[in-house]
Design a protein around this motif. Structure first.
Motif, short mmCIF file in Angstrom:
data_model
loop_
_atom_site.label_atom_id
_atom_site.label_comp_id
_atom_site.label_asym_id
_atom_site.label_seq_id
_atom_site.Cartn_x
_atom_site.Cartn_y
_atom_site.Cartn_z
N ASP A 1 57.90 39.71 59.36
CA ASP A 1 57.81 38.31 59.76
C ASP A 1 56.61 37.97 60.63
OD1 ASP A 1 60.14 37.65 58.37
OD2 ASP A 1 61.41 38.17 60.07
N ASP A 2 55.73 38.91 60.87
CA ASP A 2 54.53 38.57 61.64
C ASP A 2 53.36 39.44 61.22
OD1 ASP A 2 55.59 40.84 62.83
OD2 ASP A 2 55.41 40.11 64.87
N VAL A 3 52.18 38.85 61.35
CA VAL A 3 50.95 39.52 60.96
C VAL A 3 49.87 39.27 62.01
CG1 VAL A 3 51.38 39.35 58.47
CG2 VAL A 3 50.06 37.58 59.61
N LEU A 4 48.91 40.17 62.04
CA LEU A 4 47.71 40.00 62.83
C LEU A 4 46.62 39.56 61.87
CD1 LEU A 4 45.99 40.34 65.44
CD2 LEU A 4 45.56 42.68 64.66
N LEU A 5 46.05 38.40 62.12
CA LEU A 5 44.91 37.91 61.35
C LEU A 5 43.66 38.17 62.18
CD1 LEU A 5 46.24 34.41 60.19
CD2 LEU A 5 46.36 36.59 58.97
N SER A 6 42.65 38.70 61.56
CA SER A 6 41.37 38.86 62.26
C SER A 6 40.25 38.55 61.28
CB SER A 6 41.22 40.28 62.83
OG SER A 6 41.26 41.23 61.81
#
Length: 79
Positions: A65-70
């Protein structure tokens, strides 16, 4: 007149886009996005797949349910 409301996917996409833009304005290059109640797993996966295909975007799953966007800084931001 019948107004067309945005689909759940379009609302999710707009929410993530606004979060990315706010982060860019603060000259940061990463952001954690959390799937909200009411946002389907299908819409979430579809959007994360679309973002991962962008050359300058990296999508790293933290949980389901969560991601790191970079992303890389634009040439105009680094000047």
């Amino acid at each position: 007149m019948i107004l067309a409301f945005p689909s759940p996917y379009e609302r999710l996409s707009r929410r993530v886009s606004r979060a990315i833009q706010a982060t860019v304005q603060h000259r940061r290059q990463q952001l954690v996005i959390v799937r909200q109640p009411g946002e389907t797993q299908d819409d979430w996966s579809r959007l994360m797949t679309r973002l991962a295909r962008e050359a300058a975007m990296s999508v790293i799953s933290i949980t389901a349910d969560d991601v790191l966007l970079s992303w890389r800084a634009q040439a105009t931001e680094s000047a």
